[in-house]
Design a protein around this motif. Structure first.
Motif, PDB file in Angstrom:
ATOM      1  N   SER A  94       0.818  -1.212   0.000  1.00 62.45           N
ATOM      2  CA  SER A  94       0.000   0.000   0.000  1.00 62.45           C
ATOM      3  C   SER A  94       0.845   1.253   0.000  1.00 62.45           C
ATOM      4  N   THR A  96       0.358   3.648   2.036  1.00 61.56           N
ATOM      5  CA  THR A  96       0.653   3.913   3.444  1.00 61.56           C
ATOM      6  C   THR A  96       1.921   3.215   3.874  1.00 61.56           C
ATOM      7  N   ALA A  97       2.047   1.940   3.505  1.00 61.43           N
ATOM      8  CA  ALA A  97       3.237   1.186   3.889  1.00 61.43           C
ATOM      9  C   ALA A  97       4.481   1.766   3.239  1.00 61.43           C
ATOM     10  N   GLY A 126       1.178  -3.242   4.573  1.00 63.85           N
ATOM     11  CA  GLY A 126       0.016  -2.465   4.178  1.00 63.85           C
ATOM     12  C   GLY A 126      -0.749  -3.124   3.058  1.00 63.85           C
ATOM     13  N   ALA A 133      -2.771  -1.427   7.851  1.00 63.10           N
ATOM     14  CA  ALA A 133      -1.392  -0.958   7.998  1.00 63.10           C
ATOM     15  C   ALA A 133      -0.858  -1.435   9.341  1.00 63.10           C
ATOM     16  N   ALA A 221      -2.510  -7.547   4.496  1.00 64.57           N
ATOM     17  CA  ALA A 221      -1.383  -6.610   4.494  1.00 64.57           C
ATOM     18  C   ALA A 221      -0.101  -7.398   4.281  1.00 64.57           C
TER      19      ALA A 221
END
Length: 228
Positions: A94, A96-97, A126, A133, A221
């Motif tokens: 992701s 975010t990650a 993520g 996350a 995730a």
């Protein structure tokens, strides 16, 4: 106010990231209570990480490309539909990650003479949709891992952590907490797989873990282990 040395800054950062062992953590807590300079450094580290809890943002295009190129191709050794979905999903990461991992690598103070055998390992797990996350830090000298969920919803099931090393085989590290930090001891058998470049992944499973040690749920995730 105490003037912060490189060692002080490193200790403060590792405390906030959850990388300290029990003895080092006790020292840090004691200093927070007695040393205003050190307490201020702790707060500064926390402020640096606040953006991670904010709205989803897209990482720079070049960061995304590098991450995608570094991920291994999905394996087709398991041809079952559920298993195939599991392996394909492992290639995703992701925004975010990606942002979290970039901030850690850019802002984490680096000791002047780190030991390759004891360097802290981190991973930002993520999902592509940003709904999951988790941060992970692994202490190779102690064989312990700290997992801190930022956002994770497994419904009525439980999050199970997997390690996927270079051979592409997923191995369970156990069920973790989905709503609070989990500190776990990695078994001696599994420590050999905790290397830079290996993937960590989370799937929703029964309370006792995936039947037969084979993941049954989708990957919520995933993230690659890096050495600080």
């Amino acid at each position: 106010m105490t003037v912060m040395t490189d060692e002080d800054i490193t200790l403060a950062g590792e405390y906030v990231l959850g990388l300290l062992d029990a003895g080092q953590e006790a020292i840090a807590i004691s200093r927070i209570a007695t040393d205003s300079g050190f307490a201020a450094e702790i707060e500064a580290w926390r402020q640096r990480l606040i953006p991670l809890l904010g709205p989803e943002q897209a990482p720079p295009a070049e960061m995304w490309s590098k991450i995608e190129m570094s991920l291994p191709a999905p394996t087709l050794q398991d041809v079952g539909i559920a298993k195939l979905t599991f392996w394909r999903a492992l290639t995703g990461i992701s925004a975010t990650a990606a942002i979290f991992l970039g901030i850690l690598l850019l802002q984490k103070p680096v000791p002047t003479s780190p030991s390759a055998n004891s360097a802290p390992m981190i991973a930002a797990l993520g999902s592509e949709d940003g709904r999951s996350a988790i941060t992970a830090s692994y202490d190779s000298t102690q064989g312990t891992m700290l997992l801190t969920p930022v956002t994770l919803d497994t419904g009525e099931l439980y999050p199970e952590l997997w390690i996927i090393p270079a051979d592409g085989k997923a191995r369970s590290l156990g069920v973790i907490n989905g709503d609070r930090p989990t500190k776990m001891d990695v078994s001696t058998e599994m420590r050999q797989y905790m290397n830079e470049g290996a993937l960590l992944a989370i799937t929703p499973e029964p309370a006792q873990g995936a039947p037969g040690g084979v993941a049954t749920g989708p990957v919520l995730a995933s993230g690659k282990i890096s050495i600080l």
